[in-house]
Design an enzyme around this catalytic site. Sequence first.
Site, mmCIF file in Angstrom:
data_model
loop_
_atom_site.group_PDB
_atom_site.id
_atom_site.type_symbol
_atom_site.label_atom_id
_atom_site.label_comp_id
_atom_site.label_asym_id
_atom_site.label_seq_id
_atom_site.Cartn_x
_atom_site.Cartn_y
_atom_site.Cartn_z
ATOM 1 N N ASP A 92 -28.706 -102.556 49.483
ATOM 2 C CA ASP A 92 -27.399 -103.088 49.120
ATOM 3 C C ASP A 92 -27.405 -104.610 49.122
ATOM 4 O O ASP A 92 -27.455 -105.226 50.187
ATOM 5 C CB ASP A 92 -26.371 -102.555 50.120
ATOM 6 N N SER A 95 -24.378 -106.575 51.211
ATOM 7 C CA SER A 95 -24.226 -106.627 52.662
ATOM 8 C C SER A 95 -25.564 -107.056 53.259
ATOM 9 O O SER A 95 -26.542 -107.210 52.540
ATOM 10 C CB SER A 95 -23.782 -105.265 53.223
ATOM 11 N N ASN A 97 -26.811 -106.055 56.818
ATOM 12 C CA ASN A 97 -27.349 -105.338 57.974
ATOM 13 C C ASN A 97 -28.149 -104.113 57.575
ATOM 14 O O ASN A 97 -27.848 -103.459 56.573
ATOM 15 C CB ASN A 97 -26.216 -104.885 58.898
ATOM 16 N N TRP A 99 -28.856 -100.390 59.026
ATOM 17 C CA TRP A 99 -28.445 -99.414 60.024
ATOM 18 C C TRP A 99 -28.755 -98.007 59.532
ATOM 19 O O TRP A 99 -28.781 -97.735 58.330
ATOM 20 C CB TRP A 99 -26.964 -99.543 60.386
ATOM 21 N N TYR A 135 -15.373 -100.177 56.632
ATOM 22 C CA TYR A 135 -15.307 -99.618 55.296
ATOM 23 C C TYR A 135 -13.868 -99.662 54.788
ATOM 24 O O TYR A 135 -12.943 -99.864 55.560
ATOM 25 C CB TYR A 135 -15.763 -98.162 55.300
ATOM 26 N N ASP A 271 -24.218 -106.738 42.588
ATOM 27 C CA ASP A 271 -24.223 -105.882 43.768
ATOM 28 C C ASP A 271 -24.820 -104.509 43.488
ATOM 29 O O ASP A 271 -24.203 -103.681 42.821
ATOM 30 C CB ASP A 271 -22.785 -105.743 44.282
ATOM 31 N N THR A 274 -22.677 -101.225 44.737
ATOM 32 C CA THR A 274 -21.461 -100.727 44.085
ATOM 33 C C THR A 274 -21.859 -100.146 42.741
ATOM 34 O O THR A 274 -22.558 -100.788 41.972
ATOM 35 C CB THR A 274 -20.437 -101.864 43.880
#
Length: 393
Positions: A92, A95, A97, A99, A135, A271, A274
């Site tokens: 992505d 963003s 991070n 996880w 979110y 992006d 998305t």
Amino acid sequence: FLSATFKEYALITDMFSLSGRVPLIKGKSAREALEEKGMWEHYKASYPYNPMAKFSQSYAVGYESMTNDADLSYYGVISIGTPPQSFQVIFDTGSSNLWVPSIYCSSAACNNHDKFNPQKSSTFKATNKPLSIYYGTGSMTGVLGYDTVGGIQVAHQIFGLSTTEAPFMAYMRADGILGLAYPQLSSSNAQPVFDNMVQQGLVQDFFSVYLSGNSHTGSEIIFGGYNPNHYTGSLVWIPLSSETYWQITMDSVTINGQVVACSGGCQAIVDTGTSLIAGPNSDIASINSWVGATVKNGAVSKTTVITQKCPRYMPDVTFNIHGSSFSLPASAYVRQVSAASFLFCCLQSGYYGCSTGFSNGGSSLWILGDVFIRKYYTVFNRGTNSVGLAKAV
């Protein structure tokens, strides 16, 4: 960086030195899974789609937001720990991070995904730092830890171990997220994976993304390289207007030479996280009007649909960026509703046949998601703080 299943594709030794390729899989999206179960309209009404959520100003206080975009569908395999534990993640660029689900998570979304078990990794280092990622329809919470992200061997990588996850993740094929935006956006000041890769001298400071169309094979992300076989012509380099997201300045959006949106210029984010193209409500309405689609509100919030059978002709939509034009034909921005989805979604709602890839964003900021990236091979260059675009083949 990859699990054993994909390792033979990971390192490119013939064309790209010191680079790593991760094959991406275009699986069934959460939207498609919900449509086939006849649950999509109820879900959308209960959890309104907010494509701009991940770009909120909450980043300024250390929180990372992420879009509730149920069309996320491209994912690749990474491994974490020693011995490696494999996970499917969405790469992505909106963003920062990394996880994955953990054994400490009991949410429905965790129960049908692979979970990281820190007790089975000899290289795991725990922290007492919490992680919260917000979110549009809920949140992911968890704790931060350190471990090796394998294959390319990114040592001492900080990542999130989820303890709770938003409901829509239960319908995603991917287990987690690997963020590729700038460190400034990272929750809890966690160093992004790509930054560690570059600082540890594992790859050069750029990466590229190719998203295949209807085929489920061929998509890939290459760290430290790019593949000329996936595009034609030369890359057009566009400077970033903000070094946080991969944000650029767009001049206008035109159809048949007429400005239909982004009049006078606007800001857009490239992006991979998305799936649609999102923009200000009035601009999106203008585009959809020009291509012959209408916005039908009601049970399916902010869904753009063509309320007749799919037209034989729909015009190209052209995004003018930094003096160059990037056109999308109808084949790139129109999605045909599947037969199973049609029975549940379209007959009950009065919809017919097709939907467009242009979505209301409710903000002045545009998102150029997978609908755009599928058509234009994209190189994300941290060294020059620019984005390179070329027509994908």
